[in-house]
Design a protein around this motif. Sequence first.
Motif, PDB file in Angstrom:
ATOM      1  N   UNK A  53      -3.170  -4.391  10.551  1.00 42.01           N
ATOM      2  CA  UNK A  53      -3.521  -3.026  10.150  1.00 42.01           C
ATOM      3  C   UNK A  53      -4.139  -3.013   8.763  1.00 42.01           C
ATOM      4  N   UNK A  54      -5.001  -2.017   8.523  1.00 43.31           N
ATOM      5  CA  UNK A  54      -5.697  -1.896   7.246  1.00 43.31           C
ATOM      6  C   UNK A  54      -5.102  -0.802   6.376  1.00 43.31           C
ATOM      7  N   UNK A  55      -4.011  -0.180   6.799  1.00 45.59           N
ATOM      8  CA  UNK A  55      -3.417   0.917   6.036  1.00 45.59           C
ATOM      9  C   UNK A  55      -1.948   0.643   5.729  1.00 45.59           C
ATOM     10  N   UNK A  56      -1.635  -0.637   5.504  1.00 47.31           N
ATOM     11  CA  UNK A  56      -0.252  -1.018   5.251  1.00 47.31           C
ATOM     12  C   UNK A  56       0.014  -1.294   3.784  1.00 47.31           C
ATOM     13  N   UNK A  57       0.924  -2.215   3.544  1.00 51.20           N
ATOM     14  CA  UNK A  57       1.330  -2.568   2.195  1.00 51.20           C
ATOM     15  C   UNK A  57       1.247  -4.081   2.011  1.00 51.20           C
ATOM     16  N   UNK A  78      -2.369  -0.173   0.591  1.00 47.74           N
ATOM     17  CA  UNK A  78      -3.775  -0.431   0.891  1.00 47.74           C
ATOM     18  C   UNK A  78      -4.639   0.767   0.512  1.00 47.74           C
ATOM     19  N   UNK A  79      -5.870   0.485   0.110  1.00 54.21           N
ATOM     20  CA  UNK A  79      -6.809   1.555  -0.232  1.00 54.21           C
ATOM     21  C   UNK A  79      -7.211   2.384   0.979  1.00 54.21           C
ATOM     22  N   UNK A  80      -6.982   1.868   2.190  1.00 56.72           N
ATOM     23  CA  UNK A  80      -7.342   2.590   3.400  1.00 56.72           C
ATOM     24  C   UNK A  80      -6.351   3.706   3.715  1.00 56.72           C
ATOM     25  N   UNK A 138       7.228   5.813   6.113  1.00 57.30           N
ATOM     26  CA  UNK A 138       7.755   4.458   5.961  1.00 57.30           C
ATOM     27  C   UNK A 138       6.661   3.429   6.234  1.00 57.30           C
ATOM     28  N   UNK A 139       6.670   2.372   5.441  1.00 56.01           N
ATOM     29  CA  UNK A 139       5.739   1.263   5.592  1.00 56.01           C
ATOM     30  C   UNK A 139       6.542  -0.021   5.731  1.00 56.01           C
ATOM     31  N   UNK A 140       6.478  -0.706   6.882  1.00 55.92           N
ATOM     32  CA  UNK A 140       7.270  -1.931   7.061  1.00 55.92           C
ATOM     33  C   UNK A 140       6.625  -3.123   6.362  1.00 55.92           C
ATOM     34  N   UNK A 141       7.455  -4.063   5.957  1.00 59.67           N
ATOM     35  CA  UNK A 141       7.014  -5.349   5.416  1.00 59.67           C
ATOM     36  C   UNK A 141       7.414  -6.430   6.398  1.00 59.67           C
ATOM     37  N   UNK A 322      -7.470  -4.316   4.003  1.00 63.28           N
ATOM     38  CA  UNK A 322      -7.637  -2.938   3.582  1.00 63.28           C
ATOM     39  C   UNK A 322      -7.446  -2.681   2.104  1.00 63.28           C
ATOM     40  N   UNK A 323      -7.334  -3.742   1.294  1.00 59.70           N
ATOM     41  CA  UNK A 323      -7.209  -3.601  -0.156  1.00 59.70           C
ATOM     42  C   UNK A 323      -8.550  -3.930  -0.801  1.00 59.70           C
ATOM     43  N   UNK A 324      -9.031  -3.109  -1.701  1.00 57.30           N
ATOM     44  CA  UNK A 324     -10.320  -3.341  -2.341  1.00 57.30           C
ATOM     45  C   UNK A 324     -10.326  -4.695  -3.030  1.00 57.30           C
ATOM     46  N   UNK A 325     -11.274  -5.545  -2.666  1.00 61.36           N
ATOM     47  CA  UNK A 325     -11.431  -6.902  -3.198  1.00 61.36           C
ATOM     48  C   UNK A 325     -10.263  -7.821  -2.841  1.00 61.36           C
TER      49      UNK A 325
END
Length: 335
Positions: A53-57, A78-80, A138-141, A322-325
């Motif tokens: 996923x591009x919208x996680x942590x 994530x920046x997304x 909630x964001x899972x790791x 999904x994180x810039x750079x």
Amino acid sequence: MKLHPLCWPLLVLGTLAHAEVPGEGVEFSHKDWDLVCLRTGTCVAMGYSPGDSLDGISVALSRDAGPGTPFTGNLLFADQIEEPPTEPVSLVLDGELIDTAKQHGPKDYWLDEYASRRLVNALAGSTEIRFVDARGRAWPLSGAGATAALLKMDELQERIGTPTAAVRRGDDEELVPGPRPVSPPVTYPPLVDTRPEDAQLADDPALRRALGAALSAHQPCPDLHARPLQIERLDEHRLLVSTQCSANSYNTATGFWVAEDRPPYLASLVTEAGTRFDRLRANIGSWQMQSPRGDCMKRSFWTWDGTRFVLTYRAGYVRCRGFKDGAWAVPSYVN
């Protein structure tokens, strides 16, 4: 905090007695976790949300070499993600609220020593790990690959069987070696001014043949014979020759060679994926996106030492999540 990331295959993770970090550093990856260690012994383990996923942590767990050194945790969204998390953001393990993350920025947090250690302990087991904001989002790791990354960190820092080990603990903390010394920076002599006649060498077919002879299957330059050559003088008999090697919608890769200034122009390749030459600092920089989204980038720098360009910085593996750079600017090599 932007820390930043050769993807190694998973090694057999045994208890090796003296597995110090090699001079070129270490980059290691398994499942959803990565590990980067500098030659000094400082290591950073980086984990992500499950899946692609591009919208996680992403979480970075840093630890310096030496006895008694704690983990430092950092959390990045994530920046997304459409909306930043709502304060406070808490670490929750198997439904138990452990601690509140401290905010650096809208999507950037850090964990204190207690929360970082609880997180490390949880990763070594089968705990459900989540970060939850004030609105209950909630964001899972993911824990997949964490044990391999943390055990590899313990091994490289020579602390397996010690109280501060992440995975296999014991009692002999005094045996943990301290950090290795930092290497002195590369110094470079003044460059000789480029001469007007140097540019004329770009029209000599023998120069292109010499550049082509220095390429390999692993370092190709498909545009070598289709693009003009740029020439800078380095010293009384050596040149820096460059040309575009390839391009796409989000990257241009430039090849850089050191070549003699007369036939047969004996040449050696510095990189086929450079970005620009900084004459003032006598270095070649490379920053190459790995995705059209701009969410991951590889970075390297080489500095002229009077004889050749030597690697002085490398952050060679970053996940496109999904994180810039890329989530973390963690180099495996700095000199």
